[in-house]
Design a protein around this motif. Structure first.
Motif, short mmCIF file in Angstrom:
data_model
loop_
_atom_site.label_atom_id
_atom_site.label_comp_id
_atom_site.label_asym_id
_atom_site.label_seq_id
_atom_site.Cartn_x
_atom_site.Cartn_y
_atom_site.Cartn_z
N THR A 5 0.83 -1.21 0.00
CA THR A 5 0.00 0.00 0.00
C THR A 5 0.86 1.26 0.00
OG1 THR A 5 -1.75 -1.17 1.20
CG2 THR A 5 -1.84 1.23 1.22
N GLN A 9 0.79 4.14 -2.86
CA GLN A 9 0.49 5.53 -2.53
C GLN A 9 1.58 6.46 -3.05
OE1 GLN A 9 0.14 5.05 1.71
NE2 GLN A 9 -2.10 4.91 1.65
N LEU A 12 1.32 6.56 -6.99
CA LEU A 12 0.14 7.30 -7.43
C LEU A 12 0.33 8.80 -7.22
CD1 LEU A 12 -2.74 5.04 -6.08
CD2 LEU A 12 -2.22 5.49 -8.48
N PRO A 19 -3.64 9.94 -3.25
CA PRO A 19 -4.09 8.75 -2.51
C PRO A 19 -4.41 9.05 -1.06
CG PRO A 19 -1.71 8.81 -2.53
CD PRO A 19 -2.17 10.07 -3.25
N THR A 30 -7.06 5.93 -1.25
CA THR A 30 -6.07 5.21 -2.05
C THR A 30 -6.76 4.40 -3.14
OG1 THR A 30 -4.55 5.06 -0.17
CG2 THR A 30 -4.21 3.50 -1.98
N ALA A 33 -8.01 6.72 -5.84
CA ALA A 33 -6.90 7.22 -6.66
C ALA A 33 -6.46 6.17 -7.67
CB ALA A 33 -5.73 7.63 -5.77
#
Length: 218
Positions: A5, A9, A12, A19, A30, A33
């Motif tokens: 994750t 993040q 992105l 996110p 998140t 996004a």
């Protein structure tokens, strides 16, 4: 906090999709996004990081890694593009790792898949989560193995040693033999150096990744 994750993040955010907090915690911001990223790149907006989504995220991940890898590879005097290619083959820049930042049934750690069966003494608590540590250690191992492969194959050219060392990163430098008088572009060379690698194509996939990176960065 989850490795997968946190990585998503960060990437992105670089790609221009918000996110929410960069905290490694899954949440609706998140996911939204990621959905927006997929829609913006003509992908099925399913919230799944499959092969096509990974491929679309790759240029932004390379943007993150490029300055770091250039600096560290320069220090060790190795081709930074080979190190980036290895990161693609080992973990697809981290996107193939689990929530703890591990692969290879839990033995491979981080971006460069530092194996705890060989390097347990240098693996600290979550230290492999950090790109700087992973690239530094992976490049150090590559340089050390390059020197061993070169000693073991004095007839080989530097370019042959480069890719034989990519194979050695997977199977160990003592198991990589470069055939005398082997043409770099011949199947015999690639089959020989990949004989003991997983899938018998580790260096070949690295070479393909190297070509793909060249196309992306122009």
């Amino acid at each position: 906090m989850r490795y997968d994750t946190l990585l998503l993040q960060r990437v992105l955010s670089i790609a221009g999709y918000d996110p929410g907090p960069i905290d490694g915690l899954p949440g609706p911001k998140t996911r939204n996004a990621l959905l927006a990223f997929q829609q913006g790149h003509d992908l099925t907006p399913d919230g799944v990081i499959g092969p096509q989504t990974r491929k679309a995220l790759r240029p932004y991940r390379l943007q993150m890694l490029m300055p770091l890898v250039r600096e560290i590879a320069g220090y060790y005097q190795v081709d930074y593009l080979i190190i980036l290619a290895m990161a693609q083959v080992e973990s697809y820049y981290g996107f193939l790792l689990n929530s703890q930042g591990k692969g290879d049934n839990g033995h491979g750690h981080g971006l460069m898949q530092i194996d705890d069966r060989s390097w347990a003494s240098i693996l600290g608590a979550r230290v492999w989560w950090e790109d700087a540590w992973a690239v530094s250690v992976g490049t150090w191992i590559y340089k050390d193995y390059w020197q061993i492969v070169a000693r073991n194959n004095p007839h080989a050219t530097p370019e042959q040693i480069d890719w034989a060392t990519v194979a050695a990163y997977n199977c160990g430098p003592g198991r990589v033999k470069i055939p005398p008088n082997a043409d770099f572009d011949s199947p015999a060379y690639w089959h020989a150096i990949d004989h003991y690698t997983w899938g018998h194509n580790h260096a070949q996939r690295g070479r393909q990744a190297w070509r793909e990176i060249l196309e992306i960065i122009g």
